[in-house]
Enzyme design. Structure first.
Site, PDB file in Angstrom:
ATOM      1  N   GLU A 169      89.915  75.542   5.576  1.00  0.00           N
ATOM      2  CA  GLU A 169      89.260  74.218   4.991  1.00  0.00           C
ATOM      3  C   GLU A 169      88.205  74.818   3.737  1.00  0.00           C
ATOM      4  O   GLU A 169      88.057  74.318   2.651  1.00  0.00           O
ATOM      5  CB  GLU A 169      88.299  73.684   5.801  1.00  0.00           C
ATOM      6  CG  GLU A 169      87.826  72.396   5.225  1.00  0.00           C
ATOM      7  CD  GLU A 169      86.818  71.805   6.317  1.00  0.00           C
ATOM      8  OE1 GLU A 169      86.029  71.186   5.678  1.00  0.00           O
ATOM      9  OE2 GLU A 169      86.822  71.701   7.443  1.00  0.00           O
ATOM     10  N   SER A 173      90.552  69.859  18.129  1.00  0.00           N
ATOM     11  CA  SER A 173      91.996  70.083  18.053  1.00  0.00           C
ATOM     12  C   SER A 173      92.552  70.051  19.317  1.00  0.00           C
ATOM     13  O   SER A 173      93.807  70.690  19.303  1.00  0.00           O
ATOM     14  CB  SER A 173      92.260  71.295  17.209  1.00  0.00           C
ATOM     15  OG  SER A 173      91.695  71.361  15.821  1.00  0.00           O
ATOM     16  N   CYS A 188      92.974  65.672   6.782  1.00  0.00           N
ATOM     17  CA  CYS A 188      91.864  65.026   7.362  1.00  0.00           C
ATOM     18  C   CYS A 188      91.152  64.363   6.443  1.00  0.00           C
ATOM     19  O   CYS A 188      90.534  64.932   5.298  1.00  0.00           O
ATOM     20  CB  CYS A 188      90.946  65.798   8.344  1.00  0.00           C
ATOM     21  SG  CYS A 188      89.607  65.019   8.815  1.00  0.00           S
TER      22      CYS A 188
END
EC number: 1.17.7.4
Length: 278
Positions: A124, A262, A94
């Site tokens: 992440e 998501s 992303c």
């Protein structure tokens, strides 16, 4: 029963971009591997697997085709391992996560100590920690002020997991400043995440019940459910329409629907249609 869909819900730009890249890789006779699930949505991951896009844990398990770096990003070491495989690499990180990775490295160089506001162990966050480490900093992960060590240096850098809440960042910053420590902050909370959280809180305060759609392993969906529950006790976190139970909505004249970043539109539409038939 009136069904009201949140004005900001569902797949964000980064997730949709990752999905588009993975689907393109699966076209024709193509095959591809993602390092871990592409996104935190079990239904989407299963659909990709049916199309020949398989999730693996290690780069070495990708034997042919392309390797897709998932939306959560990877550590610098994993990226080097991927590139060493000699296979085509599709970077679906992303853009907001990539920005946070760069911010972690910059803060590491400038401050020497970095606090990552986020969920320890989340992919992440592992990437953010690794980028700061590689740039030479000492790193600590804190989801709340209570997670902070008591021996912080006089000056620290602060970077945030993109799907964290504004309240979480403010709480950690308050804890840092309470120690008399100066904080250099890179606010990397994703705009789309912020919009979904604000819209969900507003909607939850207006309805009798609210349904939050998204993977139970999705940090941003879990945060959405927590935000909604604070405003509306009858909050239900589901992954698919099949989980809906009409008993949840007994006596309700209105129900809200929101979804994590998501969650594709087709999954939201299915839930809305099922609710409207109740």
């Amino acid at each position: 029963m009136e069904v009201i869909r949140s004005k900001n819900a569902g797949a964000c730009y980064g997730v949709q971009r990752a999905l588009d890249l993975a689907l393109k890789a699966s076209e024709g006779d193509g095959s591809a591997f993602t390092l871990g699930p592409l996104i935190h949505n079990p239904q989407v991951v299963a659909n990709l697997e049916a199309r020949g896009v398989l999730a693996v844990k290690e780069p070495e398990q990708a034997t042919h085709g392309a390797i897709i770096i998932r939306s959560h990003g990877v550590t610098p070491a994993v990226r080097r391992s991927v590139e060493a495989r000699g296979l085509p690499v599709i970077d679906a990180t992303c853009p907001h996560v990539a920005r946070a990775q760069k911010a972690a490295a910059t803060l590491a160089e400038e401050c020497g100590y970095v606090v990552v506001v986020g969920e320890e162990g989340h992919p992440e966050v592992e990437g953010l920690v690794a980028y700061a480490h590689e740039a030479g900093a000492q790193v600590h992960v804190a989801e709340t002020a209570a997670d902070l060590p008591v021996d912080l240096p006089e000056h620290v850098g602060v970077v945030v997991q993109t799907t964290q809440t504004r309240d979480a960042l403010d709480d950690v910053l308050e804890g840092i400043r309470a120690q008399g420590v100066a904080a250099q902050v890179k606010d990397t909370v994703c705009t789309a995440t912020r919009q979904r959280q604000q819209a969900a809180a507003e909607l939850a305060g207006q309805v009798d019940a609210i349904v939050v759609i998204g993977g139970r392993n999705s940090a941003n969906t879990t945060h959405l459910a927590e935000i909604c529950a604070a405003e509306c006790p009858r909050t239900h976190h589901i992954e698919s329409a099949a989980e809906l139970d009409s008993a949840w909505f007994a006596g309700c004249s209105s129900v809200g629907v929101t979804a994590g970043a998501s969650t594709p539109d087709d999954q939201i539409d299915e839930v809305v249609q099922r609710l409207e038939r109740m």
